[in-house]
Structure formats: C-alpha cells, structure tokens
Design a protein around this motif. Sequence first.
Motif, PDB file in Angstrom:
ATOM      1  N   GLU A   2       1.038  -1.231   0.010  1.00 29.64           N
ATOM      2  CA  GLU A   2       0.120  -0.119   0.129  1.00 29.64           C
ATOM      3  C   GLU A   2       0.905   1.347  -0.172  1.00 29.64           C
ATOM      4  O   GLU A   2       1.969   1.265   0.666  1.00 29.64           O
ATOM      5  N   LEU A   3       0.568   2.221  -0.963  1.00 34.94           N
ATOM      6  CA  LEU A   3       1.132   3.394  -0.951  1.00 34.94           C
ATOM      7  C   LEU A   3       0.433   4.491  -0.678  1.00 34.94           C
ATOM      8  O   LEU A   3      -0.711   4.714  -0.956  1.00 34.94           O
ATOM      9  N   VAL A   4       0.859   5.602   0.290  1.00 33.45           N
ATOM     10  CA  VAL A   4       0.087   6.566   0.727  1.00 33.45           C
ATOM     11  C   VAL A   4       0.873   7.667   0.527  1.00 33.45           C
ATOM     12  O   VAL A   4       1.967   7.910   1.311  1.00 33.45           O
ATOM     13  N   ASP A   5       0.221   8.816  -0.556  1.00 32.90           N
ATOM     14  CA  ASP A   5       0.899   9.993  -0.565  1.00 32.90           C
ATOM     15  C   ASP A   5       0.260  10.925   0.269  1.00 32.90           C
ATOM     16  O   ASP A   5      -0.716  11.013   0.837  1.00 32.90           O
ATOM     17  N   SER A   6       1.496  12.119   0.362  1.00 33.11           N
ATOM     18  CA  SER A   6       1.132  13.328   1.252  1.00 33.11           C
ATOM     19  C   SER A   6       1.940  14.376   0.981  1.00 33.11           C
ATOM     20  O   SER A   6       2.768  14.104   0.048  1.00 33.11           O
ATOM     21  N   SER A  24       3.643   0.488   2.852  1.00 31.91           N
ATOM     22  CA  SER A  24       3.147  -0.563   3.937  1.00 31.91           C
ATOM     23  C   SER A  24       2.894  -1.935   3.443  1.00 31.91           C
ATOM     24  O   SER A  24       2.570  -1.878   2.095  1.00 31.91           O
ATOM     25  N   GLY A  25       2.627  -2.729   4.136  1.00 30.48           N
ATOM     26  CA  GLY A  25       2.007  -4.204   3.697  1.00 30.48           C
ATOM     27  C   GLY A  25       3.523  -5.090   3.543  1.00 30.48           C
ATOM     28  O   GLY A  25       4.670  -4.569   3.707  1.00 30.48           O
ATOM     29  N   SER A  26       3.261  -6.305   3.136  1.00 34.96           N
ATOM     30  CA  SER A  26       4.229  -7.220   2.630  1.00 34.96           C
ATOM     31  C   SER A  26       3.979  -7.948   1.564  1.00 34.96           C
ATOM     32  O   SER A  26       3.371  -8.960   1.142  1.00 34.96           O
ATOM     33  N   PRO A  27       4.463  -6.967   0.550  1.00 30.93           N
ATOM     34  CA  PRO A  27       4.554  -7.597  -0.907  1.00 30.93           C
ATOM     35  C   PRO A  27       5.453  -8.598  -1.233  1.00 30.93           C
ATOM     36  O   PRO A  27       6.244  -9.262   0.013  1.00 30.93           O
TER      37      PRO A  27
END
Length: 129
Positions: A2-6, A24-27
Amino acid sequence: LELVDSGGGLVQPGGSLTLSCVASGSPKFPLDKYALGWYRQAPGKEREGVSCISASDGSTSFADSVKGRFTISRDNAKRTINLQMNTLRPEDTAIYSCYASLGLSCRGGPPPAGYIDYWGQGTQVTVSS
C-alpha cells in the motif's frame, strides 16, 4: 503493498513543495526491488510520468517538463520516497500519485502506466497566485 501520498497543497508560482509517499504491507518482493516515482494528472490532460528512481542503483529520471526543478529520493529502510518540487509553475497543477514498479529500470524515464504494479491514492498540488 500500500502506498500513501501526502504533502500536496496550494503554493504560489516559484514556490516549493515536498511530496512524500510511505509504503506499507508485505509484498511478495521487498521494496528495494521496485522502481518508485510519481505520475501526475491535470484536469483534461493525460496522465504523465514525472519521475522515477531505480531499485538497483538509485539512478533517477524525470519528465522534460520538470527536469532541473524536481528531485526524487528514496529510503528503503524507512519505506519512503520524497519528491522535492522547486520553482513550481501553474502548469504543475495536478493530482500527483506515487507508484511502485517491480524490477524496471528508470533509464528510459518513468515506466509506462501499464507497467505499474501499485499506485498511491494521489495528492493535489495547486500552483496559483
């Protein structure tokens, strides 16, 4: 993954902004195997690859429209990437989305959208006086 922009916002022409993207996460593969970067899309225009930073050697590439004004960096340990945008212009106004693309090089520029494995949700950048 998961990618979160800011980091988006309103800035005057000539100003600067720094966008951040946190993974985040476990690719299946670790983050350091992915090329990372940003795309942007302005109203009524096609999506444009803005920047790319390689997985293998950290080499970077940029769209001609932002060369010399934008820089990109990554910190695999912190799972973050940053886009430093300087000397912003009204034509930089767009929604900016970070991406991750497994294994691709950035030598030829940002990868085509069809090769992107993961996308951030996007953050609005508005350059206006």
